[in-house]
Design a protein around this motif. Structure first.
Motif, PDB file in Angstrom:
ATOM      1  N   HIS A 193       0.832  -1.200   0.000  1.00 18.04           N
ATOM      2  CA  HIS A 193       0.000   0.000   0.000  1.00 18.04           C
ATOM      3  C   HIS A 193       0.873   1.259   0.000  1.00 18.04           C
ATOM      4  CE1 HIS A 193      -3.975   1.854   0.645  1.00 18.04           C
ATOM      5  NE2 HIS A 193      -3.343   2.726   1.424  1.00 18.04           N
ATOM      6  N   ALA A 194       1.910   1.263   0.836  1.00 14.27           N
ATOM      7  CA  ALA A 194       2.799   2.433   0.936  1.00 14.27           C
ATOM      8  C   ALA A 194       3.622   2.616  -0.339  1.00 14.27           C
ATOM      9  CB  ALA A 194       3.726   2.277   2.144  1.00 14.27           C
ATOM     10  N   ILE A 195       4.163   1.528  -0.879  1.00 14.09           N
ATOM     11  CA  ILE A 195       5.004   1.613  -2.074  1.00 14.09           C
ATOM     12  C   ILE A 195       4.194   2.078  -3.277  1.00 14.09           C
ATOM     13  CG2 ILE A 195       6.329   0.251  -3.747  1.00 14.09           C
ATOM     14  CD1 ILE A 195       7.266  -1.466  -1.339  1.00 14.09           C
ATOM     15  N   TYR A 196       3.014   1.502  -3.463  1.00 17.42           N
ATOM     16  CA  TYR A 196       2.185   1.891  -4.604  1.00 17.42           C
ATOM     17  C   TYR A 196       1.697   3.330  -4.471  1.00 17.42           C
ATOM     18  CZ  TYR A 196       1.965  -2.537  -7.118  1.00 17.42           C
ATOM     19  OH  TYR A 196       2.294  -3.627  -7.874  1.00 17.42           O
ATOM     20  N   ALA A 197       1.424   3.766  -3.253  1.00 14.92           N
ATOM     21  CA  ALA A 197       1.028   5.160  -3.035  1.00 14.92           C
ATOM     22  C   ALA A 197       2.168   6.094  -3.432  1.00 14.92           C
ATOM     23  CB  ALA A 197       0.655   5.370  -1.572  1.00 14.92           C
ATOM     24  N   LEU A 198       3.396   5.718  -3.065  1.00 11.42           N
ATOM     25  CA  LEU A 198       4.565   6.525  -3.417  1.00 11.42           C
ATOM     26  C   LEU A 198       4.766   6.562  -4.930  1.00 11.42           C
ATOM     27  CD1 LEU A 198       7.059   8.128  -2.513  1.00 11.42           C
ATOM     28  CD2 LEU A 198       8.294   5.947  -2.340  1.00 11.42           C
ATOM     29  N   VAL A 199       4.649   5.401  -5.574  1.00  8.26           N
ATOM     30  CA  VAL A 199       4.819   5.315  -7.028  1.00  8.26           C
ATOM     31  C   VAL A 199       3.791   6.174  -7.747  1.00  8.26           C
ATOM     32  CG1 VAL A 199       4.623   3.778  -9.023  1.00  8.26           C
ATOM     33  CG2 VAL A 199       5.919   3.050  -7.009  1.00  8.26           C
TER      34      VAL A 199
END
Length: 258
Positions: A75-81
């Motif tokens: 969730h955090a990585i995709y939000a950052l991307v």
């Protein structure tokens, strides 16, 4: 590249993954709050410590826990991307008029998510990591008189380094020996800086969930004039009000009463 990979590498695919992981995390928050409400029981942490032991030693729960950790990271990585991609695609900000209808939380999800991710790292290192790996969490013995239902609690030092929990009956007394995570909670919540940070994080969670819960349903296409108001009501009152207030009440209660 397969059609499946193309779908989930697209912006829409990433948003779908964020929606699904976000809803899974919302479900976890309900369960987590329910368990943590045991902290309000005046039982020297007995119920909470038994609950913590169950969560960390029941295999199906442990599997779900690792799925939870994976969901947080994804969730955090995709939000950052998605945030980086959107900023690259729109190097010049829209005029203020175009974003007038957007809520403050929707325009600051990146900031809110970053604060929450920092909180999760600190929170898990303080409780989950110390409970399972550091050896900083001691043990406690609860002895309950089966005739009067009165329980006393004293520190316990196990004789084996692999000891985790025991339940025995001795001379009409039930004796339960477990790790004392409750003592760790009470110690952490005696620190005013930690309490303030915790409450701020729960305020952040409120704004994040208010936008994120409803946004997840829109991303999944679950929009209907009959059900959207229900989703909005649940997102506002359960996830943006009740759950954050429930979590925030714990450190405040411990700081002023212990």
């Amino acid at each position: 590249m397969s059609e499946f990979k193309q779908t989930f590498n697209s912006s829409l695919g990433k948003k779908l993954i964020m929606a699904l992981t976000g809803l899974f995390l919302c479900t976890f928050l309900i369960v987590h709050l329910g368990g943590n409400l045991l902290l309000f029981k005046n039982d020297n942490g007995f119920g909470f410590n038994v609950y913590a032991n169950f969560l960390t030693h029941f295999p199906p729960i442990e599997v779900i826990a690792y799925l939870l950790y994976l969901s947080i990271l994804v969730h955090a990585i995709y939000a950052l991307v998605l945030t980086i991609k959107n900023r690259k695609a729109r190097p010049v900000r829209y005029a203020e008029v175009s974003s007038a209808n957007a809520s403050w939380s929707s325009k600051n999800m990146g900031l809110l998510g970053s604060i929450l991710f920092l909180f999760i790292v600190i929170h898990m290192s303080d409780f989950w990591y110390n409970y399972k790996y550091s050896g900083k969490v001691g043990f406690i013995e609860y002895k309950t008189n089966l005739a009067t239902d009165e329980t006393t609690a004293v520190p316990y030092i196990p004789t084996s380094p692999t000891f985790e929990k025991s339940v025995t009956t001795e001379n009409n007394f039930e004796v339960v020996r477990v790790k004392d995570l409750h003592a760790r909670v009470a110690s952490s919540f005696s620190n005013l800086i930690y309490v303030i940070f915790y409450v701020i994080a729960m305020g952040t969670l409120s704004f994040h969930l208010k936008h994120g819960f409803q946004s997840a349903f829109r991303t999944l296409g679950w929009v209907h004039r009959k059900y959207t108001p229900i989703v909005s009501f649940i997102g506002t009152w359960l996830f943006a009000v009740i759950i954050p207030l429930g979590f925030a009440a714990m450190p405040v209660y411990y700081y002023f009463t212990r």
